[in-house]
Design a protein around this motif. Structure first.
Motif, PDB file in Angstrom:
ATOM      1  N   ILE A 134       0.828  -1.223   0.000  1.00 28.26           N
ATOM      2  CA  ILE A 134       0.000   0.000   0.000  1.00 28.26           C
ATOM      3  C   ILE A 134       0.863   1.274   0.000  1.00 28.26           C
ATOM      4  O   ILE A 134       0.666   2.160  -0.813  1.00 28.26           O
ATOM      5  N   THR A 187       6.055  -4.665  13.097  1.00 23.46           N
ATOM      6  CA  THR A 187       7.210  -4.315  12.254  1.00 23.46           C
ATOM      7  C   THR A 187       8.210  -3.481  13.053  1.00 23.46           C
ATOM      8  O   THR A 187       9.409  -3.760  13.038  1.00 23.46           O
ATOM      9  N   ALA A 233       3.194   1.744  20.108  1.00 24.02           N
ATOM     10  CA  ALA A 233       4.313   0.816  19.889  1.00 24.02           C
ATOM     11  C   ALA A 233       5.582   1.484  19.363  1.00 24.02           C
ATOM     12  O   ALA A 233       6.688   1.071  19.715  1.00 24.02           O
TER      13      ALA A 233
END
Ligand SMILES: NC(=O)c1ccc[n+]([C@@H]2O[C@H](COP(=O)([O-])OP(=O)(O)OC[C@H]3O[C@@H](n4cnc5c(N)ncnc54)[C@H](O)[C@@H]3O)[C@@H](O)[C@H]2O)c1
Length: 475
Positions: free
Chosen positions: A194, A248, A278
């Motif tokens: 994307i 990730t 995160a």
């Protein structure tokens, strides 16, 4: 490249921008000393700046101002500094700023600045025309010296953590990755499809290689880390850029912390959880089969780039998962942050977490507040074989934490509507007791005296905790 943890935060801007007020607030929020250069200089001169202007003239003052500013910038203990309005006119000051500080322009409308400054004893705010002319002259100098423009204390707190926030920032990724060395782009496989092409385009000639991690939590394994360590072609001058959610940024940051004993990394979070939680605070890590996040490192990114426009493609389920962390943040902050529209909600939550983590980067104390509800959440996730989403688990965990705090659970019910889950109580209880945050086998919880007033390390009888855990489980 220098971690933001080791740098000063230098507020620059025109007189009347609010550098002293915002600087004092930022210093308090991130737990650092505040140095107001104008006040320091007055103390050193033993007279007011206004009187010194009259006695010695502007040129003499500028020399004293530059010397004092350079000396404060050379102090290695990172502080929050409010620089005098004319300090950045000095090349020596600009050089030290570039080396030792995150330089933040506190933006102000000149009309507002004039209203605030006129009528006081500021020697350069006596005559309206001259004031506006000086503004026009200084504005480009400020913009040139500043790395980031801030409107308020939240923006400045984000900058202190090395976080740049704004819609469309992905397009500027090439210039936002500090330094000029090679970049390895590490991506979530879905996000690569994307936003990967835009990221690669933005990185331009600096891009050495692009790597895709496996999907979801499988990216957070020793095997996936090993593949990435082996595939990287960077030397110590290189930087890892992580594009994706927490699955990730956690492992990419961990690989950056360990590859060649540590290289810099940049986080580009693409999920709501990533942008409010995160990717902020420098905790990186991977899972072991017996426990999540069991291996890791504190490795603060040299930059975090939060582009809220990237959330437009986020599936609804992931957005909902992120809202659990938003509600947690609002409860800790004592403000209904979950009611804000999305870009602002992200900015405020990210700034809250940044401030807590800057105060306690290695989680020796108050940073533990961020575990509100998470002890229960981790136990349910472990008992459910990680099939339960983290967001649902956190929502349930917040219910338990609020109940044990004797507070209303209304907001969690209304915003997150968590449903009890079908897991084994015995397995969840065993997992809860294994939580690495427990000291010597004794459960230690984060509770709230009231919203905005967290208490860490609360010990409660096992029975009480087990009973609350049981209420989260579908019968
Ligand atoms: N280090 C920390 O302080 C910290 C804090 C909280 C959570 N975490 C970790 O974060 C992880 C969870 O992160 P997450 O919730 O971001 O999950 P994730 O990274 O797995 O992303 C969730 C899903 O969203 C997709 N996705 C991501 N961005 C997208 C986008 N912009 N458009 C479309 N799809 C997109 C991904 O492909 C994935 O399928 C957990 O492992 C947790 O332990 C770490």
């Amino acid at each position: 490249l220098g971690s933001p943890l080791e740098k000063h935060v230098a507020l620059i801007g025109f007189m009347g921008a609010g550098k002293s007020t915002v600087g004092a607030e930022v210093a308090k929020r991130i737990g650092r000393r505040f140095v107001d250069l104008d006040r320091e200089i007055e103390a050193a001169l033993n007279t007011s700046i206004a009187s010194y202007f009259v006695e010695a003239g502007e040129e003499a003052f500028r020399k004293r101002e530059a010397a004092a500013t350079v000396s404060v910038l050379r102090d290695p203990r990172p502080a929050v500094l409010a620089l005098g309005g004319g300090a950045v006119a000095s090349g020596a000051v600009r050089d030290e700023l570039a080396r030792r500080a995150v330089t933040v322009l506190l933006d102000v409308d000149p009309e507002v600045a004039w209203e605030r400054s006129q009528g006081g004893d500021r020697p350069l705010a006596r005559q309206r025309g001259a004031f506006f002319a000086l503004y026009d002259q200084r504005e480009p100098v400020y913009r040139n010296a500043a790395e980031v423009v801030a409107r308020d204390a939240d923006d400045a707190v984000l900058a202190a953590g090395g976080t740049w926030f704004g819609a469309g920032l992905l397009e500027r990724l090439g210039e936002l990755v500090p330094g000029d060395g090679a970049v390895a782009l590490v991506m979530d496989p879905q996000v690569a499809g994307i936003h990967g092409a835009d990221a690669q385009l933005a990185l331009g000639a600096r891009l050495a290689a692009a790597h895709e991690l496996p999907a979801g939590e499988t990216a957070k394994t020793v095997a996936a880390s090993e593949r990435l360590w082996s595939a990287l072609s960077l030397d110590r001058g290189g930087t890892i850029v992580a594009l994706g959610g927490g699955c990730t940024t956690d492992p990419a940051g961990f690989v950056a912390a360990t590859y060649m004993r540590g290289i810099p990394w940049v986080a580009v979070p693409t999920t709501l959880i990533g942008q409010v939680d995160a990717a902020i605070g420098g905790k990186t890590g991977i899972d072991l089969p017996r426990a999540k996040n069991h291996v890791g490192a504190f490795h603060w990114p040299v930059r975090t780039v939060i582009d809220p426009a990237l959330l437009q493609t986020l599936p609804e389920r992931e957005r909902k998962a992120g809202m659990a962390e938003v509600v947690k943040t609002g409860l800790l902050a004592g403000e209904p942050l979950w009611e804000l529209p999305e870009p602002e909600l992200v900015r405020r939550c990210a700034a809250f977490k940044t401030a807590v983590c800057l105060r306690d980067p290695h989680e020796h104390g108050e940073r533990r507040m961020l575990n509100l509800g998470h002890t229960f959440a981790h136990a349910l996730e472990a008992a459910g074989g990680y099939e339960l989403s983290h967001g649902e688990a956190v929502a349930l965990g917040l219910l338990a934490a609020l109940r044990l705090s004797g507070l209303s659970t209304d907001v969690v019910e209304e915003v997150l509507a968590p449903q009890p889950v079908r897991v084994s109580l015995e397995r969840a209880w065993a997992a809860l007791r294994l939580d690495k945050k427990f000291a010597a086998g004794r459960p230690r919880l984060v509770l709230l005296e009231e919203p905005g007033r967290p208490v860490v390390d609360v010990e409660l009888p096992d029975d009480a905790i087990r009973a609350e855990l049981d209420r989260l489980i579908a019968k």
